[in-house]
Design a protein around this motif. Structure first.
Motif, PDB file in Angstrom:
ATOM      1  N   ALA A 286      16.740  -3.027 -12.792  1.00  0.00           N
ATOM      2  CA  ALA A 286      17.890  -2.751 -13.664  1.00  0.00           C
ATOM      3  C   ALA A 286      18.033  -3.826 -14.730  1.00  0.00           C
ATOM      4  O   ALA A 286      18.349  -3.527 -15.894  1.00  0.00           O
ATOM      5  CB  ALA A 286      19.162  -2.659 -12.827  1.00  0.00           C
ATOM      6  N   MET A 287      17.769  -5.092 -14.370  1.00  0.00           N
ATOM      7  CA  MET A 287      17.863  -6.177 -15.347  1.00  0.00           C
ATOM      8  C   MET A 287      16.772  -6.055 -16.406  1.00  0.00           C
ATOM      9  O   MET A 287      17.006  -6.320 -17.587  1.00  0.00           O
ATOM     10  CB  MET A 287      17.785  -7.532 -14.642  1.00  0.00           C
ATOM     11  N   ARG A 288      15.565  -5.663 -15.996  1.00  0.00           N
ATOM     12  CA  ARG A 288      14.484  -5.485 -16.978  1.00  0.00           C
ATOM     13  C   ARG A 288      14.832  -4.386 -17.980  1.00  0.00           C
ATOM     14  O   ARG A 288      14.526  -4.494 -19.172  1.00  0.00           O
ATOM     15  CB  ARG A 288      13.175  -5.164 -16.259  1.00  0.00           C
ATOM     16  N   GLU A 289      15.482  -3.352 -17.488  1.00  0.00           N
ATOM     17  CA  GLU A 289      15.849  -2.239 -18.369  1.00  0.00           C
ATOM     18  C   GLU A 289      16.882  -2.668 -19.408  1.00  0.00           C
ATOM     19  O   GLU A 289      16.752  -2.355 -20.596  1.00  0.00           O
ATOM     20  CB  GLU A 289      16.392  -1.082 -17.527  1.00  0.00           C
ATOM     21  N   VAL A 290      17.899  -3.404 -18.967  1.00  0.00           N
ATOM     22  CA  VAL A 290      18.927  -3.836 -19.916  1.00  0.00           C
ATOM     23  C   VAL A 290      18.389  -4.931 -20.834  1.00  0.00           C
ATOM     24  O   VAL A 290      18.797  -5.041 -21.995  1.00  0.00           O
ATOM     25  CB  VAL A 290      20.197  -4.295 -19.158  1.00  0.00           C
ATOM     26  N   ALA A 291      17.429  -5.731 -20.347  1.00  0.00           N
ATOM     27  CA  ALA A 291      16.807  -6.753 -21.198  1.00  0.00           C
ATOM     28  C   ALA A 291      16.001  -6.104 -22.320  1.00  0.00           C
ATOM     29  O   ALA A 291      16.004  -6.576 -23.462  1.00  0.00           O
ATOM     30  CB  ALA A 291      15.914  -7.662 -20.362  1.00  0.00           C
ATOM     31  N   ALA A 292      15.305  -5.017 -21.999  1.00  0.00           N
ATOM     32  CA  ALA A 292      14.546  -4.297 -23.022  1.00  0.00           C
ATOM     33  C   ALA A 292      15.482  -3.745 -24.093  1.00  0.00           C
ATOM     34  O   ALA A 292      15.164  -3.766 -25.291  1.00  0.00           O
ATOM     35  CB  ALA A 292      13.745  -3.167 -22.382  1.00  0.00           C
ATOM     36  N   SER A 293      16.654  -3.276 -23.670  1.00  0.00           N
ATOM     37  CA  SER A 293      17.638  -2.766 -24.630  1.00  0.00           C
ATOM     38  C   SER A 293      18.158  -3.882 -25.527  1.00  0.00           C
ATOM     39  O   SER A 293      18.301  -3.707 -26.740  1.00  0.00           O
ATOM     40  CB  SER A 293      18.794  -2.108 -23.877  1.00  0.00           C
ATOM     41  N   ALA A 294      18.425  -5.055 -24.942  1.00  0.00           N
ATOM     42  CA  ALA A 294      18.907  -6.190 -25.736  1.00  0.00           C
ATOM     43  C   ALA A 294      17.853  -6.649 -26.734  1.00  0.00           C
ATOM     44  O   ALA A 294      18.173  -7.015 -27.873  1.00  0.00           O
ATOM     45  CB  ALA A 294      19.297  -7.340 -24.810  1.00  0.00           C
ATOM     46  N   ALA A 295      16.579  -6.632 -26.318  1.00  0.00           N
ATOM     47  CA  ALA A 295      15.502  -7.046 -27.219  1.00  0.00           C
ATOM     48  C   ALA A 295      15.353  -6.071 -28.380  1.00  0.00           C
ATOM     49  O   ALA A 295      15.119  -6.478 -29.525  1.00  0.00           O
ATOM     50  CB  ALA A 295      14.193  -7.151 -26.444  1.00  0.00           C
ATOM     51  N   THR A 296      15.496  -4.787 -28.096  1.00  0.00           N
ATOM     52  CA  THR A 296      15.365  -3.770 -29.142  1.00  0.00           C
ATOM     53  C   THR A 296      16.525  -3.843 -30.135  1.00  0.00           C
ATOM     54  O   THR A 296      16.326  -3.799 -31.354  1.00  0.00           O
ATOM     55  CB  THR A 296      15.309  -2.365 -28.517  1.00  0.00           C
ATOM     56  N   GLN A 297      17.748  -3.971 -29.601  1.00  0.00           N
ATOM     57  CA  GLN A 297      18.934  -3.991 -30.457  1.00  0.00           C
ATOM     58  C   GLN A 297      19.201  -5.365 -31.065  1.00  0.00           C
ATOM     59  O   GLN A 297      19.945  -5.486 -32.032  1.00  0.00           O
ATOM     60  CB  GLN A 297      20.157  -3.561 -29.646  1.00  0.00           C
ATOM     61  N   ARG A 298      18.606  -6.403 -30.439  1.00  0.00           N
ATOM     62  CA  ARG A 298      18.820  -7.793 -30.857  1.00  0.00           C
ATOM     63  C   ARG A 298      20.303  -8.160 -30.834  1.00  0.00           C
ATOM     64  O   ARG A 298      20.821  -8.826 -31.726  1.00  0.00           O
ATOM     65  CB  ARG A 298      18.219  -8.053 -32.237  1.00  0.00           C
ATOM     66  N   ARG A 299      20.964  -7.730 -29.786  1.00  0.00           N
ATOM     67  CA  ARG A 299      22.364  -8.058 -29.546  1.00  0.00           C
ATOM     68  C   ARG A 299      22.637  -7.861 -28.058  1.00  0.00           C
ATOM     69  O   ARG A 299      21.836  -7.221 -27.356  1.00  0.00           O
ATOM     70  CB  ARG A 299      23.285  -7.181 -30.383  1.00  0.00           C
ATOM     71  N   PRO A 300      23.749  -8.394 -27.541  1.00  0.00           N
ATOM     72  CA  PRO A 300      24.029  -8.250 -26.112  1.00  0.00           C
ATOM     73  C   PRO A 300      24.066  -6.788 -25.681  1.00  0.00           C
ATOM     74  O   PRO A 300      24.570  -5.926 -26.397  1.00  0.00           O
ATOM     75  CB  PRO A 300      25.403  -8.917 -25.955  1.00  0.00           C
ATOM     76  N   ALA A 301      23.517  -6.532 -24.494  1.00  0.00           N
ATOM     77  CA  ALA A 301      23.499  -5.174 -23.945  1.00  0.00           C
ATOM     78  C   ALA A 301      23.982  -5.225 -22.502  1.00  0.00           C
ATOM     79  O   ALA A 301      23.682  -6.169 -21.764  1.00  0.00           O
ATOM     80  CB  ALA A 301      22.091  -4.586 -24.009  1.00  0.00           C
ATOM     81  N   THR A 302      24.749  -4.229 -22.100  1.00  0.00           N
ATOM     82  CA  THR A 302      25.226  -4.121 -20.726  1.00  0.00           C
ATOM     83  C   THR A 302      24.901  -2.736 -20.195  1.00  0.00           C
ATOM     84  O   THR A 302      24.879  -1.756 -20.941  1.00  0.00           O
ATOM     85  CB  THR A 302      26.741  -4.359 -20.632  1.00  0.00           C
ATOM     86  N   GLN A 303      24.657  -2.705 -18.902  1.00  0.00           N
ATOM     87  CA  GLN A 303      24.387  -1.425 -18.247  1.00  0.00           C
ATOM     88  C   GLN A 303      24.747  -1.569 -16.778  1.00  0.00           C
ATOM     89  O   GLN A 303      24.088  -2.303 -16.041  1.00  0.00           O
ATOM     90  CB  GLN A 303      22.919  -1.034 -18.406  1.00  0.00           C
ATOM     91  N   GLY A 304      25.823  -0.904 -16.371  1.00  0.00           N
ATOM     92  CA  GLY A 304      26.260  -1.017 -14.987  1.00  0.00           C
ATOM     93  C   GLY A 304      26.642  -2.445 -14.654  1.00  0.00           C
ATOM     94  O   GLY A 304      27.499  -3.052 -15.300  1.00  0.00           O
ATOM     95  N   ASN A 305      25.980  -3.007 -13.664  1.00  0.00           N
ATOM     96  CA  ASN A 305      26.295  -4.356 -13.211  1.00  0.00           C
ATOM     97  C   ASN A 305      25.301  -5.391 -13.735  1.00  0.00           C
ATOM     98  O   ASN A 305      25.064  -6.418 -13.098  1.00  0.00           O
ATOM     99  CB  ASN A 305      26.327  -4.402 -11.683  1.00  0.00           C
TER     100      ASN A 305
END
Length: 351
Positions: free
Chosen positions: A193-212
Motif C-alpha cells: 500500500a505504501m509503494r502504491e501511494v509513493a508512486a502516486s506522490a512521485a507522479t503528482q510531485r505533491r503529497p498523496a494519501t490513500q487509506g492509512n
C-alpha cells in the motif's frame, strides 16, 4: 496525550481524572507539587494541570522547574480559585500556558485540552525538524540520513512503517525502511500500500494519501530524487494538511542534503580527475620532449627511428586526450555579487 494532574484535594483530583480520561487521554495523578515533579522527571508528560496552592511545592514553582528542565515541552495549565489579575499575571510569568479558574466546567477544560494538543504538536514538529537539521549538517551517507528521517517522521506522525526510495540513473531503490511492531503477516500488505501511494506522490510531485498511508516526493530544484512513504495498520487513520506539510518539510530538508552530498561526491571526482590530468600532463611533457630529441638525433638507427616516431605520435594523441579531460573537469566559477552595489551620483541624477 499524557496528562499529569497535580492537585492536593482528592475530590477535585478524581474529578479531573475522570474528565480527562473520558476524553481519551492517559492520566497520571500527583497529590502535591513535589510528587508531580518526581513523576514528571521520571516519565515526562505532554500536559500538566496543576493546582496553585499545594503543600511543599506550589503550582508556579512547579511550572518554573518544568520550564528549566531539559524535557520536551509540556503544556502547563494552572488551576486555582485565585482569579484576580495579579495571580493571573504571576502564573503567566512562571511559564504557564493557560489558566483555569475554579469552579470549572467540562467544556472549558475540553477547550483547553484542544489548544494544548495543537501547541504540543507544534513543539514536537519544531523539535523533530531541529534534530533532523543537526543530522543533515553532519551527514556523509544517504542511507544514514534517511534512516534518521524515517525515525523522526514515524515518531512525529505516530506511524508504524515507512520507507525512503532513491532514484539514480532512472532506477529506483529503497535505501531505508522501518517497521515498528508490525508482524510479517501484515508487513507485506502495508508495504504494498505504501509503494502504491509513493508512486502516486512521485507522479503528482505533491503529497498523496490513500487509506492509512501517506507519501511525498523527494524534490530538489524541480528534480525528483525519490519518495518518502509512511503507513499504519489503523484503518481509521486519516491525514490532514498538517501531516502532509510536516512530512513534506522534512523530506525537502533531506532532499537538499542528498543533492549536496551528490554534488560533493561529484566535485571530489572532478578534483581527483583534475589532479590526475595535471600529473599526466607533466609526465607527457617529459616523455614527448625526450622522444622528439631522439627523433632528431643524426646517428639514430632506422629501426629505432620508427619506434621513436610511434612514441612521439602516441604521446601527442594522449596529450589531446588529457586536454579533453581538462576541459571536461573545468568548473566555471560564478562571479560573486557585489556587496556594495552600484554607486549612485545624486547630483548627476538631478541634473
Amino acid at each position: 496525550m499524557r496528562v499529569l494532574i497535580a492537585e492536593d484535594d482528592a475530590g477535585i483530583r478524581d474529578l479531573l481524572h475522570d474528565l480527562i480520561h473520558r476524553q481519551g487521554h492517559h492520566v497520571t495523578l500527583a497529590r502535591d507539587g513535589e510528587e508531580a515533579w518526581r513523576l514528571f522527571a521520571e516519565h515526562g508528560a505532554d500536559v500538566i494541570i496543576s493546582d496553585w496552592l499545594m503543600p511543599r511545592v506550589e503550582g508556579p514553582e512547579l511550572c518554573r522547574m518544568v520550564r528549566d528542565s531539559d524535557a520536551p515541552y509540556a503544556y502547563f495549565i494552572l488551576l486555582t480559585a485565585l482569579a484576580d489579575q495579579q495571580h493571573h499575571l504571576t502564573g503567566r510569568k512562571s511559564g504557564a500556558d493557560d489558566y483555569l479558574a475554579k469552579p470549572f466546567d467540562m467544556e472549558d477544560l475540553g477547550a483547553r485540552m484542544v489548544t494544548a494538543d495543537r501547541v504540543i504538536a507544534l513543539h514536537r514538529r519544531r523539535a523533530a525538524l531541529l534534530r533532523l537539521a543537526r543530522h543533515v549538517a553532519t551527514a556523509i551517507e544517504p542511507s544514514a540520513l534517511f534512516t534518521i528521517l524515517l525515525e523522526e517522521a514515524i515518531q512525529l506522525n505516530h506511524m508504524e512503517a515507512g520507507f525512503v526510495s532513491q532514484i539514480a540513473d532512472q532506477n529506483e531503490s529503497v535505501i531505508a525502511q522501518q517497521l515498528v511492531g508490525v508482524g510479517e503477516a501484515e508487513a507485506g500488505g502495508l508495504l504494498s500500500a505504501m509503494r502504491e501511494v509513493a508512486a502516486s506522490a512521485a507522479t503528482q510531485r505533491r503529497p498523496a494519501t490513500q487509506g492509512n498511508c501517506i507519501a511525498v516526493a523527494l524534490l530538489h530544484e524541480g528534480q525528483l530524487l525519490g519518495t518518502v512513504a509512511l503507513g499504519t495498520r489503523d484503518p481509521r487513520r486519516s491525514f490532514g494538511r498538517e501531516e502532509a506539510e510536516n512530512l513534506e518539510t522534512m523530506a525537502t530538508l533531506c532532499a537538499a542534503a542528498l543533492a549536496a552530498l551528490q554534488r560533493a561526491r561529484l566535485e571530489g571526482v572532478l578534483l581527483a580527475a583534475r589532479t590526475a590530468q595535471h600529473e599526466l600532463n607533466n609526465r607527457l611533457g617529459v616523455v614527448l620532449g625526450y622522444a622528439e630529441m631522439l627523433a632528431e638525433y643524426p646517428d639514430l638507427p632506422a629501426s629505432m627511428t620508427e619506434v621513436v616516431n610511434e612514441i612521439v605520435n602516441g604521446a601527442k594523441d594522449l596529450a589531446e586526450t588529457v586536454d579533453q579531460l581538462r576541459r571536461v573537469t573545468r568548473i566555471r566559477e560564478t562571479p560573486r555579487p557585489s556587496l556594495t552595489g552600484t554607486t549612485l551620483d545624486l547630483h548627476e541624477s538631478v541634473a
